[in-house]
Design a protein around this motif. Structure first.
Motif, short mmCIF file in Angstrom:
data_model
loop_
_atom_site.label_atom_id
_atom_site.label_comp_id
_atom_site.label_asym_id
_atom_site.label_seq_id
_atom_site.Cartn_x
_atom_site.Cartn_y
_atom_site.Cartn_z
N GLY A 1 65.28 88.75 62.10
CA GLY A 1 65.96 87.61 61.70
C GLY A 1 65.32 86.90 60.76
O GLY A 1 66.00 85.80 60.20
N ILE A 2 64.36 87.31 60.07
CA ILE A 2 63.92 86.52 58.96
C ILE A 2 64.86 86.55 57.64
O ILE A 2 65.51 87.54 57.36
CB ILE A 2 62.44 86.94 58.55
CG1 ILE A 2 61.80 85.91 57.54
CG2 ILE A 2 62.42 88.40 57.91
CD1 ILE A 2 60.33 86.14 57.32
N LEU B 1 68.77 90.65 67.54
CA LEU B 1 68.80 92.05 66.75
C LEU B 1 67.62 92.69 67.22
O LEU B 1 66.68 92.27 67.63
CB LEU B 1 68.62 91.79 65.17
CG LEU B 1 69.56 91.18 64.53
CD1 LEU B 1 69.10 90.55 63.07
CD2 LEU B 1 71.11 91.82 64.33
N ASP B 2 67.79 94.21 67.59
CA ASP B 2 66.92 94.97 67.59
C ASP B 2 66.02 95.38 66.52
O ASP B 2 66.75 94.99 65.23
CB ASP B 2 67.23 96.17 68.69
CG ASP B 2 68.27 97.24 67.74
OD1 ASP B 2 68.45 97.08 66.55
OD2 ASP B 2 69.07 97.75 68.31
N LYS C 1 59.28 79.60 58.50
CA LYS C 1 59.86 78.11 58.11
C LYS C 1 58.81 77.34 57.32
O LYS C 1 59.17 76.72 56.35
CB LYS C 1 60.18 77.53 59.52
CG LYS C 1 61.43 77.95 60.23
CD LYS C 1 61.91 77.23 61.44
CE LYS C 1 63.11 77.68 62.10
NZ LYS C 1 63.58 76.92 63.49
N LYS C 2 57.62 77.61 57.66
CA LYS C 2 56.52 76.91 56.96
C LYS C 2 56.36 77.36 55.58
O LYS C 2 56.38 76.79 54.55
CB LYS C 2 55.12 77.16 57.63
CG LYS C 2 54.03 76.33 56.91
CD LYS C 2 52.68 76.57 57.62
CE LYS C 2 51.49 76.23 56.90
NZ LYS C 2 51.58 75.01 56.14
N LEU D 1 65.89 96.39 60.68
CA LEU D 1 65.63 97.19 59.44
C LEU D 1 66.67 97.34 58.59
O LEU D 1 66.63 97.25 57.05
CB LEU D 1 64.81 98.19 59.89
CG LEU D 1 64.13 99.00 58.69
CD1 LEU D 1 63.18 98.33 57.84
CD2 LEU D 1 63.57 100.56 59.31
N ARG D 2 67.92 97.83 59.14
CA ARG D 2 68.99 97.89 58.15
C ARG D 2 69.62 96.59 57.61
O ARG D 2 70.11 96.62 56.27
CB ARG D 2 70.37 98.40 59.20
CG ARG D 2 70.34 99.91 59.46
CD ARG D 2 71.58 100.23 60.16
NE ARG D 2 72.16 99.28 61.36
CZ ARG D 2 71.79 99.91 62.50
NH1 ARG D 2 70.94 101.17 62.85
NH2 ARG D 2 72.26 99.20 63.58
N ASN D 3 69.50 95.48 58.09
CA ASN D 3 69.89 94.31 57.45
C ASN D 3 68.74 93.83 56.52
O ASN D 3 69.21 93.36 55.19
CB ASN D 3 69.95 93.08 58.52
CG ASN D 3 71.14 93.20 59.35
OD1 ASN D 3 72.09 93.87 59.22
ND2 ASN D 3 71.02 92.46 60.52
#
Length: 314
Positions: free
Chosen positions: A245-246, A67-68, A114-115, A73-75
């Motif tokens: 991607g978070i 993803l760029d 993840k942590k 940002l859209r996601n």
């Protein structure tokens, strides 16, 4: 990008037999309808590596790429809308006293998502044990917030099986064990708690003595009133601080989802009226897809309930 959205006037009348979508989220309901439905397929997957373009029959290779920032940002914005719907489906003025908003911070500059979620998983086990001794159970929604320096915070909405217990910040901080904790009640007079809390998580406050980096300036700057004091914010700026991607939020299994059903517009209007909801806003858009020679007018109406009773209608 071939899809264009343009704001238009809301029509004076709507055919009562037009199929509409009714979404119910606690004290809020939304009716939406479209003059055309864009059901056609533009591509059909052939395998993990190839797809066919329906309009031309051309077979193309799948381009695997990360993803760029713009797509990310859209996601994230879509995720925040989903989060708002989820919050509104679970917190109403009827159960606000059963809810608490808890912020979990770290002593150090922690940047590992993840942590972050693993730490909450461990905290949740200890917190459940602690509260079970007092006869309490709860459901939760947790979401991540990034600060300008890159550090993560965790925010949790906890919905208890009865009036929320009083728990000192220090006790919860000891159970958390990684930094500071702040516990706040939720004001039942806020009639769109989902929008209120997601704004808290996405809008960046402008402090007079804080130098804001150029990367997050570019959003809309607004002046709002908080507890009678004037305050400036940058709309949605915190989303730009989150990494690509978070996963923005998670929730427990018992959390309610929005109820969605399709029915004639006239029936939808009749149902929301019978349930004591009143219209508080509406807007209309013209949506066109140049590549597919498609055009549709989209209307959304927002309804809210202002009495202390609620039941699902779908």
């Amino acid at each position: 990008m071939s899809v264009i959205k343009r704001k238009i006037d809301v029509p004076d009348t709507i055919d009562l037999y037009t199929t509409a979508t009714l979404k119910t989220m606690g004290n809020i309901q939304e009716i939406s309808l479209s003059s055309n439905r864009n059901n056609g397929k533009t591509i059909v997957p052939l395998s993990k590596e190839e797809f066919v373009v329906v309009s031309t029959g051309e077979v193309k290779k799948v381009q695997h790429h990360a993803l760029d920032r713009t797509e990310n940002l859209r996601n994230l914005e879509k995720s925040m809308r989903s989060l708002s719907d989820l919050i509104n489906s679970n917190i109403t003025f009827d159960n606000a006293e059963q809810c608490r908003f808890i912020t979990f911070t770290y002593k150090e500059n922690m940047r590992d998502s993840k942590k972050l979620y693993n730490d909450f998983k461990n905290f949740n086990k200890r917190f459940k044990r602690f509260l079970s001794k007092k006869g309490y159970k709860y459901e939760y929604i947790i979401t991540v917030e990034a600060q300008e320096r890159g550090a993560f915070h965790l925010h949790g909405i906890f919905i208890f099986n009865r009036k929320a217990p009083y728990i000192d910040n220090k006790i919860v901080a000891d159970i958390w064990g990684l930094g500071f904790v702040s516990i706040k009640s939720i004001d039942k007079n806020i009639d769109n708690i989902g929008k209120y809390l997601t704004a808290y998580l996405t809008d960046f406050p402008i402090d007079n003595d804080l130098e804001v980096s150029p990367e997050i300036v570019g959003g809309e700057i607004k002046e709002i009133s908080v507890m009678g004091n004037s305050k400036k914010i940058i709309k949605g700026a915190r989303l730009k601080m989150l990494p690509v991607g978070i996963r923005m939020f998670r929730h427990s299994r018992g959390i309610k989802k929005p109820t969605v059903c399709r029915l004639p517009y006239g029936e939808a209007i009749e149902l929301v009226s019978k349930q004591g909801f009143t219209k508080v806003g509406e807007y209309a858009l013209e949506i066109s897809d140049i590549e597919r020679d498609f055009k549709s007018n989209y209307v959304k109406q927002i309804y809210k309930k202002h009495i202390n009773t609620y039941e699902s209608i779908c």
